[in-house]
Design a protein around this motif. Sequence first.
Motif, PDB file in Angstrom:
ATOM      1  N   HIS A 125      -2.444  -5.846  -7.516  1.00  0.00           N
ATOM      2  CA  HIS A 125      -1.947  -4.988  -8.593  1.00  0.00           C
ATOM      3  C   HIS A 125      -2.737  -3.677  -8.645  1.00  0.00           C
ATOM      4  CE1 HIS A 125       0.859  -4.544 -11.863  1.00  0.00           C
ATOM      5  NE2 HIS A 125      -0.093  -4.119 -12.652  1.00  0.00           N
ATOM      6  N   VAL A 126      -2.920  -3.089  -7.456  1.00  0.00           N
ATOM      7  CA  VAL A 126      -3.699  -1.860  -7.294  1.00  0.00           C
ATOM      8  C   VAL A 126      -2.871  -0.870  -6.473  1.00  0.00           C
ATOM      9  CG1 VAL A 126      -5.722  -0.894  -6.109  1.00  0.00           C
ATOM     10  CG2 VAL A 126      -5.963  -2.960  -7.496  1.00  0.00           C
ATOM     11  N   LYS A 127      -3.041   0.427  -6.785  1.00  0.00           N
ATOM     12  CA  LYS A 127      -2.461   1.483  -5.961  1.00  0.00           C
ATOM     13  C   LYS A 127      -3.592   2.397  -5.481  1.00  0.00           C
ATOM     14  CE  LYS A 127      -1.362   4.505  -9.905  1.00  0.00           C
ATOM     15  NZ  LYS A 127      -0.285   5.246 -10.614  1.00  0.00           N
ATOM     16  N   ALA A 128      -3.310   3.184  -4.438  1.00  0.00           N
ATOM     17  CA  ALA A 128      -4.343   4.038  -3.843  1.00  0.00           C
ATOM     18  C   ALA A 128      -3.766   5.416  -3.541  1.00  0.00           C
ATOM     19  CB  ALA A 128      -4.885   3.400  -2.572  1.00  0.00           C
ATOM     20  N   GLU A 129      -4.624   6.414  -3.630  1.00  0.00           N
ATOM     21  CA  GLU A 129      -4.200   7.791  -3.391  1.00  0.00           C
ATOM     22  C   GLU A 129      -4.404   8.226  -1.937  1.00  0.00           C
ATOM     23  OE1 GLU A 129      -2.637   9.714  -5.551  1.00  0.00           O
ATOM     24  OE2 GLU A 129      -2.697   8.033  -6.967  1.00  0.00           O
ATOM     25  N   ASP A 130      -5.448   7.725  -1.298  1.00  0.00           N
ATOM     26  CA  ASP A 130      -5.805   8.178   0.051  1.00  0.00           C
ATOM     27  C   ASP A 130      -5.706   7.006   1.030  1.00  0.00           C
ATOM     28  OD1 ASP A 130      -7.260  10.525   1.650  1.00  0.00           O
ATOM     29  OD2 ASP A 130      -8.153   8.630   2.272  1.00  0.00           O
ATOM     30  N   TRP A 131      -4.918   7.190   2.093  1.00  0.00           N
ATOM     31  CA  TRP A 131      -4.704   6.140   3.084  1.00  0.00           C
ATOM     32  C   TRP A 131      -5.059   6.650   4.480  1.00  0.00           C
ATOM     33  CZ3 TRP A 131      -2.823   1.166   2.051  1.00  0.00           C
ATOM     34  CH2 TRP A 131      -2.412   0.932   0.731  1.00  0.00           C
ATOM     35  N   ARG A 132      -5.760   5.814   5.244  1.00  0.00           N
ATOM     36  CA  ARG A 132      -6.092   6.101   6.635  1.00  0.00           C
ATOM     37  C   ARG A 132      -5.920   4.827   7.459  1.00  0.00           C
ATOM     38  NH1 ARG A 132      -8.301  11.701   6.771  1.00  0.00           N
ATOM     39  NH2 ARG A 132      -8.403  12.144   4.543  1.00  0.00           N
ATOM     40  N   ALA A 153      -2.242  -0.595 -10.834  1.00  0.00           N
ATOM     41  CA  ALA A 153      -0.815  -0.329 -10.657  1.00  0.00           C
ATOM     42  C   ALA A 153      -0.087  -0.436 -11.990  1.00  0.00           C
ATOM     43  CB  ALA A 153      -0.225  -1.304  -9.647  1.00  0.00           C
ATOM     44  N   GLU A 154       1.019   0.278 -12.096  1.00  0.00           N
ATOM     45  CA  GLU A 154       1.812   0.210 -13.313  1.00  0.00           C
ATOM     46  C   GLU A 154       2.779  -0.964 -13.270  1.00  0.00           C
ATOM     47  OE1 GLU A 154       2.995   3.844 -12.121  1.00  0.00           O
ATOM     48  OE2 GLU A 154       1.201   4.847 -12.853  1.00  0.00           O
ATOM     49  N   GLY A 155       3.252  -1.360 -14.419  1.00  0.00           N
ATOM     50  CA  GLY A 155       4.254  -2.411 -14.495  1.00  0.00           C
ATOM     51  C   GLY A 155       3.656  -3.804 -14.498  1.00  0.00           C
ATOM     52  N   ASP A 156       4.549  -4.776 -14.481  1.00  0.00           N
ATOM     53  CA  ASP A 156       4.120  -6.173 -14.517  1.00  0.00           C
ATOM     54  C   ASP A 156       3.528  -6.590 -13.177  1.00  0.00           C
ATOM     55  OD1 ASP A 156       5.074  -6.402 -17.108  1.00  0.00           O
ATOM     56  OD2 ASP A 156       7.074  -7.033 -16.438  1.00  0.00           O
ATOM     57  N   ARG A 157       2.651  -7.575 -13.237  1.00  0.00           N
ATOM     58  CA  ARG A 157       2.100  -8.135 -12.010  1.00  0.00           C
ATOM     59  C   ARG A 157       3.183  -8.873 -11.233  1.00  0.00           C
ATOM     60  NH1 ARG A 157      -3.153  -8.431 -10.746  1.00  0.00           N
ATOM     61  NH2 ARG A 157      -4.624  -7.522 -12.210  1.00  0.00           N
ATOM     62  N   PHE A 158       3.060  -8.863  -9.925  1.00  0.00           N
ATOM     63  CA  PHE A 158       4.011  -9.534  -9.055  1.00  0.00           C
ATOM     64  C   PHE A 158       3.918 -11.045  -9.256  1.00  0.00           C
ATOM     65  CE2 PHE A 158       5.209 -11.392  -4.909  1.00  0.00           C
ATOM     66  CZ  PHE A 158       6.467 -10.843  -4.767  1.00  0.00           C
ATOM     67  N   ALA A 159       5.059 -11.707  -9.359  1.00  0.00           N
ATOM     68  CA  ALA A 159       5.079 -13.158  -9.548  1.00  0.00           C
ATOM     69  C   ALA A 159       4.691 -13.859  -8.247  1.00  0.00           C
ATOM     70  CB  ALA A 159       6.473 -13.604  -9.980  1.00  0.00           C
ATOM     71  N   VAL A 160       3.684 -14.725  -8.303  1.00  0.00           N
ATOM     72  CA  VAL A 160       3.187 -15.402  -7.105  1.00  0.00           C
ATOM     73  C   VAL A 160       3.624 -16.862  -7.110  1.00  0.00           C
ATOM     74  CG1 VAL A 160       1.202 -13.878  -6.859  1.00  0.00           C
ATOM     75  CG2 VAL A 160       0.993 -15.927  -8.259  1.00  0.00           C
TER      76      VAL A 160
END
Length: 208
Positions: A103-110, A137-144
Amino acid sequence: MTIKDTPEEWEIRGTQTPFVGKKTSMRTDEVVMPGGAVVHRDYQVHPGSVAVLALDDADRVVVLRQYRHPVRQKLWEIPAGLLDVPGENPLHAARRELYEEAHVKAEDWRVLADVYTTPGGCNEAVRIFLARGLSEAEGDRFAVEDEEADMELARVPVDELVSGVLAGDLHNNCLVVGVLSLVAARSGEGLDALRPAEAPWPARPFEA
């Protein structure tokens, strides 16, 4: 001499697929050796994977602990997942896996590294990304479900992970390669010199 892996394909006289599973299959090829002999080579056919070494501002890596039935262990890993769609952009898949598992997003990817996990018996190719500039991350957590329902999540300092790898306490391929590649990149030209996230990947060509 240039130290670089190169594409090559020996003659195949015949092929069979004795098993087809949900995501992978087994294949047997009759391969012509350099001396002319024909031998059977069995291997797993795999769609490919992505993995994400997500590094926060406190120099900690997002890791998860998950049960892996084939080795009968709970392993500490970095977020990862299959390339389910043929031709899928691996960066898009990596963003999805980081969201779904942490439940995380990132700005910089390599790109940290591209590896074949077990080239003697499987054609799985994995692209390991470095993700920085983390935020929730925004919104609900992904259902596992299944193994993921028992998953633990943590943020562990890079130095502690390196020590765990060298002590033989951490075994997940993507975590080991990702963490040691991070340390190597830092001691070399630096993280900003890593390949861009959309760098070509001949092992799994993708659409932009």
